[in-house]
Design an enzyme around this catalytic site. Structure first.
Site, mmCIF file in Angstrom:
data_model
loop_
_atom_site.group_PDB
_atom_site.id
_atom_site.type_symbol
_atom_site.label_atom_id
_atom_site.label_comp_id
_atom_site.label_asym_id
_atom_site.label_seq_id
_atom_site.Cartn_x
_atom_site.Cartn_y
_atom_site.Cartn_z
ATOM 1 N N ARG A 180 0.733 -1.000 0.093
ATOM 2 C CA ARG A 180 -0.111 0.146 0.178
ATOM 3 C C ARG A 180 0.855 1.104 -0.033
ATOM 4 O O ARG A 180 0.706 2.108 -0.628
ATOM 5 C CB ARG A 180 -0.861 -0.188 1.233
ATOM 6 C CG ARG A 180 -2.185 -1.045 1.160
ATOM 7 C CD ARG A 180 -3.080 -1.140 2.201
ATOM 8 N NE ARG A 180 -3.912 0.197 1.937
ATOM 9 C CZ ARG A 180 -4.594 0.793 2.906
ATOM 10 N NH1 ARG A 180 -4.738 0.049 4.420
ATOM 11 N NH2 ARG A 180 -5.342 1.707 2.958
ATOM 12 N N CYS A 239 -1.479 6.205 8.795
ATOM 13 C CA CYS A 239 -1.813 4.894 8.458
ATOM 14 C C CYS A 239 -2.721 5.217 7.146
ATOM 15 O O CYS A 239 -2.741 6.153 6.522
ATOM 16 C CB CYS A 239 -2.099 3.901 9.487
ATOM 17 S SG CYS A 239 -3.395 4.681 10.516
#
Length: 288
Positions: A180, A239
């Site tokens: 990611r 995050c």
């Protein structure tokens, strides 16, 4: 209490002779995409533990602030009072295992004004408690309502502009998994990639296969290599939605790289907010 507490140590505290001396235990088990952890809690939980829902009690509804914005004062205070939290309470949060979700509850408790030595995450979570042969129950927990007063501002918070500036002058850590961060996949948010200048520090790598965290010096070595220390430089974490990044804040404190009075900051909106803004630049690949 330190930021992490072992199952045996929590069990000893829960055996305190006076109810007022026993910690409040918050069960925050959660799965991205569901189903909620409430069913797991109802089937078996630590005696006296109260379930809090990450989506509806530890965050406000999704919006411009990301998928898990900070909860309002009233929302968080109502949840903590329902769980039996008072201003002087000790509180221990746990999730299924590695503490990356429980760290969000730990961080919120600190942000709400509870002292650092009164708040902890159960090392290894529910799995470690069961693995140690400690008792569980399906009996519903009905604590007397607490009287905690939420006083926001106990932990440093960044917005998107602050995160962008810090990535240029300090250390901005991205707690998501490597694919990611590199932009190879993005299963949830609007764009793939990372904030330019951010360094990848996956939160899932903090704990071992059993969900237990390594010794402080081991964690310190990892974060020192990323440039985090107790010097004058700034550091922060983000995050996907401001949940697992809280585990990096906890990790730096567990590693004793920063004292509780000087934690690294949290960009709560995180990638879910950043990537939804078309004006924000996006970096891909392994380089910051």
């Amino acid at each position: 209490m330190t930021p992490l507490i072992a199952p045996s140590d929590l069990a000893a505290l829960l055996d305190a002779p006076r109810l007022s001396e026993r910690p409040v235990v918050l069960d925050v088990r959660y799965r991205l995409g569901g189903p909620p952890g409430k069913a797991d809690h109802d089937a078996a939980h630590l005696p006296g533990a109260v379930y809090l829902d990450l989506d509806t009690e530890l965050a406000d509804p999704p919006g411009a602030g990301g998928r898990h914005p900070l909860p309002s004062h009233d929302r968080l205070q109502a949840a903590l009072r329902r769980a039996g939290v008072h201003d002087g309470s000790r509180v221990v949060a746990h999730d299924d295992g590695n503490g990356t979700v429980a760290a969000r509850a730990w961080w919120l408790l600190r942000w709400a004004g509870l002292p650092a030595d009164r708040v902890a995450v159960l090392d290894g979570g529910f799995a470690a408690w069961v693995g140690a042969g400690l008792p569980v129950t399906d009996e519903p927990s009905r604590p007397e309502a607490g009287e905690v007063t939420v006083r926001p501002g106990g932990m440093p918070v960044l917005d998107a502009d602050g995160a962008a500036a810090l990535a240029r002058r300090g250390v901005l850590l991205d707690a998501r998994v490597g694919p990611r961060y590199r932009g190879e996949t993005e299963p949830v948010d609007a764009k793939a990639g990372h904030i330019p200048g951010a360094l990848n520090a996956p939160a899932v790598d903090l704990a071992g296969p059993d969900g237990r965290w390594p010794a402080p010096e081991v964690v310190a070595e990892r974060f020192s290599a990323l440039g985090v220390d107790d010097g004058p430089g700034d550091a922060a974490a983000y995050c996907g939605s401001g949940v697992t990044a809280a585990a990096l804040v906890l990790a730096v404190e567990h590693a004793r790289l920063r004292p509780p009075a000087r934690p690294i900051a949290l960009y709560v909106g995180s990638w879910s907010s950043w990537s939804a803004d078309p004006s924000r630049p996006v970096a891909t690949g392994a380089a910051p």
